[in-house]
Structure formats: C-alpha cells, structure tokens
Design a protein around this motif. Structure first.
Motif, mmCIF file in Angstrom:
data_model
loop_
_atom_site.group_PDB
_atom_site.id
_atom_site.type_symbol
_atom_site.label_atom_id
_atom_site.label_comp_id
_atom_site.label_asym_id
_atom_site.label_seq_id
_atom_site.Cartn_x
_atom_site.Cartn_y
_atom_site.Cartn_z
ATOM 1 N N ALA A 52 0.877 -1.175 0.000
ATOM 2 C CA ALA A 52 0.000 0.000 0.000
ATOM 3 C C ALA A 52 0.913 1.224 0.000
ATOM 4 O O ALA A 52 1.401 1.662 1.036
ATOM 5 N N ARG A 137 -14.951 -2.823 -4.073
ATOM 6 C CA ARG A 137 -14.643 -2.778 -2.644
ATOM 7 C C ARG A 137 -15.947 -2.821 -1.864
ATOM 8 O O ARG A 137 -16.853 -2.026 -2.105
ATOM 9 N N HIS A 184 -13.006 -6.829 -2.714
ATOM 10 C CA HIS A 184 -11.980 -6.249 -1.867
ATOM 11 C C HIS A 184 -12.589 -5.741 -0.570
ATOM 12 O O HIS A 184 -13.692 -5.189 -0.564
ATOM 13 N N GLY A 190 -4.154 -0.920 11.817
ATOM 14 C CA GLY A 190 -3.913 -1.293 13.213
ATOM 15 C C GLY A 190 -5.054 -2.118 13.778
ATOM 16 O O GLY A 190 -5.389 -2.042 14.950
ATOM 17 N N TYR A 222 -2.508 -4.659 9.201
ATOM 18 C CA TYR A 222 -1.838 -5.506 10.201
ATOM 19 C C TYR A 222 -1.059 -4.638 11.183
ATOM 20 O O TYR A 222 -0.244 -3.806 10.798
ATOM 21 N N GLU A 262 -2.710 -6.422 1.165
ATOM 22 C CA GLU A 262 -2.003 -5.201 0.761
ATOM 23 C C GLU A 262 -1.589 -4.365 1.974
ATOM 24 O O GLU A 262 -2.151 -3.326 2.234
ATOM 25 N N PRO A 263 -0.587 -4.830 2.689
ATOM 26 C CA PRO A 263 -0.125 -4.079 3.856
ATOM 27 C C PRO A 263 0.696 -2.838 3.473
ATOM 28 O O PRO A 263 1.385 -2.849 2.448
ATOM 29 N N TYR A 374 3.522 6.296 6.954
ATOM 30 C CA TYR A 374 2.641 7.446 7.188
ATOM 31 C C TYR A 374 3.311 8.580 7.957
ATOM 32 O O TYR A 374 2.662 9.291 8.722
HETATM 33 C C1 PLP Z 1 -4.134 2.317 3.547
HETATM 34 C C2 PLP Z 1 -4.609 1.097 2.889
HETATM 35 C C3 PLP Z 1 -3.950 -0.115 3.064
HETATM 36 C C4 PLP Z 1 -2.774 -0.281 4.001
HETATM 37 O O1 PLP Z 1 -3.135 -0.150 5.329
HETATM 38 P P1 PLP Z 1 -2.032 -0.414 6.475
HETATM 39 O O2 PLP Z 1 -2.755 -0.176 7.728
HETATM 40 O O3 PLP Z 1 -0.941 0.555 6.233
HETATM 41 O O4 PLP Z 1 -1.587 -1.817 6.318
HETATM 42 C C5 PLP Z 1 -4.382 -1.206 2.351
HETATM 43 N N1 PLP Z 1 -5.450 -1.112 1.523
HETATM 44 C C6 PLP Z 1 -6.133 0.031 1.338
HETATM 45 C C7 PLP Z 1 -7.276 0.070 0.406
HETATM 46 C C8 PLP Z 1 -5.733 1.173 2.010
HETATM 47 O O5 PLP Z 1 -6.407 2.300 1.832
#
Ligand code: PLP
Length: 417
Positions: A52, A137, A184, A190, A222, A262-263, A374
């Motif tokens: 991500a 989504r 999705h 978190g 995660y 997608e972390p 971030y």
């Molecule tokens: C921000 C986001 C992520 C990643 O989130 P993390 O908490 O950083 O793992 C994954 N998918 C989507 C659609 C997001 O907006």
C-alpha cells in the motif's frame, strides 16, 4: 527507556554531520525481512501481495518492493502514475481510491487494475469500459482500527459499497455488461487480529453471493508494535486461521479463490526512523514541564498530533563520555502550533504525557523510531515554510544513499506567481 532499532549511535551522529537533520533513514534489510514475511502469508491457492504505497511512496522504496515480488496498491490516480514512473508494470498496480482518477482512462488502457469503491465509481468505470472485468470494494459492515480515524469499515465509514447493496452492484454491472471478478475489503489500520479474521469470514460469505469472483483482497491493517507494550500481528497465525475459509469456499462454490493482501504499515513502519536535532530546552517552572524543542515536528510526522500516536523517542548525545541522568520531557515540534508535539497521551492528541528520556542537551539528536509508515508521506509538509526533509536508504552498516534530497525554499515556491 527505548533503544535504537537498526542504527548505532555512531551512525546517528555520522548522519547528522554528513546529511543534516531532520532526515528520514530507512533500512533495506528490515524492509526485505518484512517483505518476505508478507510474501509467505499462508494461502490456499494462488496469492498476490501488494504494498500500500501511500505509507511510503518514494520511488526507490517502490522499486525495492517490486524487485522482491510485491505488487502495488495505489490510493489515487496520481499514486498509480507515480508507480508507473518508478518502473512498476501497470498490470502490477491496482487502484483503490476515494476519488475517481482524472486520468482513469489512460491508466486503465495501460493495464492498471481498478477496484470500484462506490456505486458511482462502478458506473463511471462501466461507461468508460463496458464489457470488461472489474473488482469492487465492499464494506463488510464492521471495521477495526487503532483509532476511529483509522477505522474504515462499518456503518460510520464511507469506504466501499455497503454489503447489503450487492443487488445494486449487479444492476450497474448488468447495465454495462461488467464482470465482477474481484472483491476487496480493507477495514482499517492497526486492526485487532480477531476482528480482521472475522471480517475475512464475512468477505468470503459475501463473495459466495458473487458468482464471478475469482480474486479476493483482504486489504491491509496488520498491527505493528512501535512502542514496547504493543504487539505486532503474527501474519502466519492470522493467515493460518483464515485458510480453512478458502477450502470451505471451494467445496461449497467450486471456486479456488486467489488471495490478495495489501499491507502498508507492516512493511515499512519499523524500517524507518526520523532523526531530528535538539535545538532548545525550556521549562515552565517547578509545577510545569520540561520541553525539548526539535528541528522537526508535524512537518515530518503528524501522527502524534493527529491520532495521539506514540513513537519511541531516543536521545543520542552529541558527544560521548559524561554520564547523564534522566528526566521527563514534553517533546515539542518546530511549528508555531501548540498541537505540534511528539509526546501526546496515547490516543489523545489533546493531552500531554511527559516521556522519560536521557537528559537532553542542545545539539543532541532525537531519534524517532517507527517512522517508516505514514510519516514522510502524511506530514504537514511545508507548514511554517519548512522545506520537505530528505530521505536516506541504509543498505549496510555506515552505507547510506540519498533516495530523496532535502527540498530547497526555491522548490517550495516554484509554482507561485
Ligand atoms: C491504507 C490502505 C492499506 C494499508 O493499510 P495499512 O494499515 O498501512 O496496512 C491497504 N489497503 C487500502 C485500500 C488502504 O487504503
């Protein structure tokens, strides 16, 4: 007191002297390790892991993850374009965005994947690309996040299509002869692992009602431990818990679902630190506070001010030798803004929570740990006209490469007329 994670004190002082502060430093080894853990996420059939990129979108970082086999989750058309410019193949990029990209047509024509996040987005996509495949989504009806501001599922979140509106998805799909092959969910950053697992279950239940879905993304979120009392999510454990859902799904619906995750945070949070210089020390009398002022703040890391997020803070003395005592400090940023602090009460940016640190002196370095995700990407860039700070990649002990230079004042004002 917290300890340095990947840098040594000698490296910290070397960086201050050679590259100046404030500056971000990312460790390649830590990122590589995390990438391997993500790529080894348990899965029943086939699998794709995406980074991500909104967590840390610098070109070299994207290139590293691409080299290691990850694909990209882009949160806007601009992010998708930025990834393409970094050399990521368009077919490795999926857009999951709140705003329909202005360059959507151009991106899709290059092969970028699209994940429609609302009925309106699905309509716009369908008008542009009828008779194609698309992903949607879904808001599974529940969310989880480290704070309300990072919770993006459930009735109070606008992200995704409400799970009870599936029939509307198919109305739109029918109109434009779209085939919905992807589904999705991403419930928040978190997240509590148990909620995440429950959400995965709900997602598969929903997918059971979507006959053409071959591919399910369970998003990111995660948890990563930044502070000593926090706990990092165990990807193996989480993955193993959801494995049976996929076998059951195959039995029931005859489809071998391709899994995606997608972390963002997980891959980079603890691979980055922010180095700041201590520029002043003040106090407000015996019943007040001791303050450390730094040459950084919400201009590099807004998480403490925005979420009441805590990062480990470590004072590295500019000269070794004389032993120092410990004091409780408020760490205050350089913006003329009382909310610009690095020591809020956990989860409450309105309140102060003094932190026990090594006695600080002007000229010392303050290392902010857990600053890979971030921070650089989400900061109050250029507030008070502070230039965006640079970023270094640490490839080996005492080996640092610029991956983003310090911004100049000229660059900051270049578009002004
Ligand atoms: C921000 C986001 C992520 C990643 O989130 P993390 O908490 O950083 O793992 C994954 N998918 C989507 C659609 C997001 O907006």
């Amino acid at each position: 007191m917290e300890k340095l994670s990947f840098l040594t004190e000698e490296e910290v002082l070397f960086i201050k002297n050679h590259y100046s502060t404030p500056i971000f430093v990312y460790d390649e080894q830590v990122m590589y390790q995390r990438a391997q853990e993500v790529l080894n996420f348990p899965h029943a059939f086939s699998f794709t892991a995406r980074f991500a990129m909104k967590a840390l979108p610098t070109r070299r970082i994207l290139q590293k993850f691409h080299k290691w086999g990850l694909h990209i989750d882009a949160s806007s058309g601009y992010e998708a374009e930025r990834a393409i410019k970094a050399g990521i193949p368009p077919s490795h990029i999926q857009i999951t965005a709140q705003q329909i990209p202005v360059n959507l047509r151009h991106l899709i024509e290059q092969g970028v994947l699209y994940n429609a996040c609302s009925l309106q987005q699905l309509k716009v996509y369908g008008e542009m690309f009828p008779e194609t495949e698309v992903s949607v989504r879904i808001n599974p009806g529940l969310g989880s996040g480290s704070s309300n501001r990072t919770n993006v599922g459930g009735p109070s979140a606008s992200f995704g299509i409400w799970h009870e509106y599936l029939h509307k998805v198919y109305e739109v799909a029918h109109t434009y002869k779209l085939k919905v092959t992807g589904m999705h969910t991403h419930i928040g950053s978190g997240s509590d692992p148990e909620v995440w697992i429950h959400c995965a279950h709900l997602a598969l239940e929903t997918a059971g009602k979507m006959p053409d879905v071959q591919r399910i993304s369970l998003g990111g979120g995660y948890k990563v431990a930044r502070m000593p009392d926090e706990k990092t999510a165990n990807l193996k454990e989480i993955g193993n818990k959801i494995l049976p859902f996929f076998y059951e799904f195959e039995k029931k619906h005859g489809r071998q679902i391709h899994l995606e995750i997608e972390p963002g945070t997980y891959l980079v949070a603890n691979a980055g630190v922010l180095l700041c210089s201590i520029i002043d020390i003040v106090d407000t009398g015996p019943s007040g506070y001791r303050f450390i002022k730094i040459d950084s703040g919400m201009t590099e890391n807004v998480r403490p001010s925005m979420y009441g997020a805590l990062h480990p803070l470590i004072v590295v003395p500019f000269e070794q030798g004389t032993p120092r005592s410990e004091y409780s400090y408020i760490v205050s940023g350089h913006c003329c803004e009382s909310g610009d602090i690095f020591t809020p009460q956990k989860g409450d940016p309105e309140s102060l929570e003094p932190r026990k640190l090594l006695e600080a002196k002007i000229g010392d370095v303050l290392v902010v740990e857990g600053a890979g995700a971030y921070c650089s990407s989400q900061s109050c860039k250029n507030y008070n006209s502070f230039p965006e700070c640079g970023e270094l990649l640490r490839t080996a002990p005492f080996k640092f490469e610029w991956i983003r230079k310090h911004q100049t004042l000229e660059q900051m004002i270049q578009n002004e007329l």
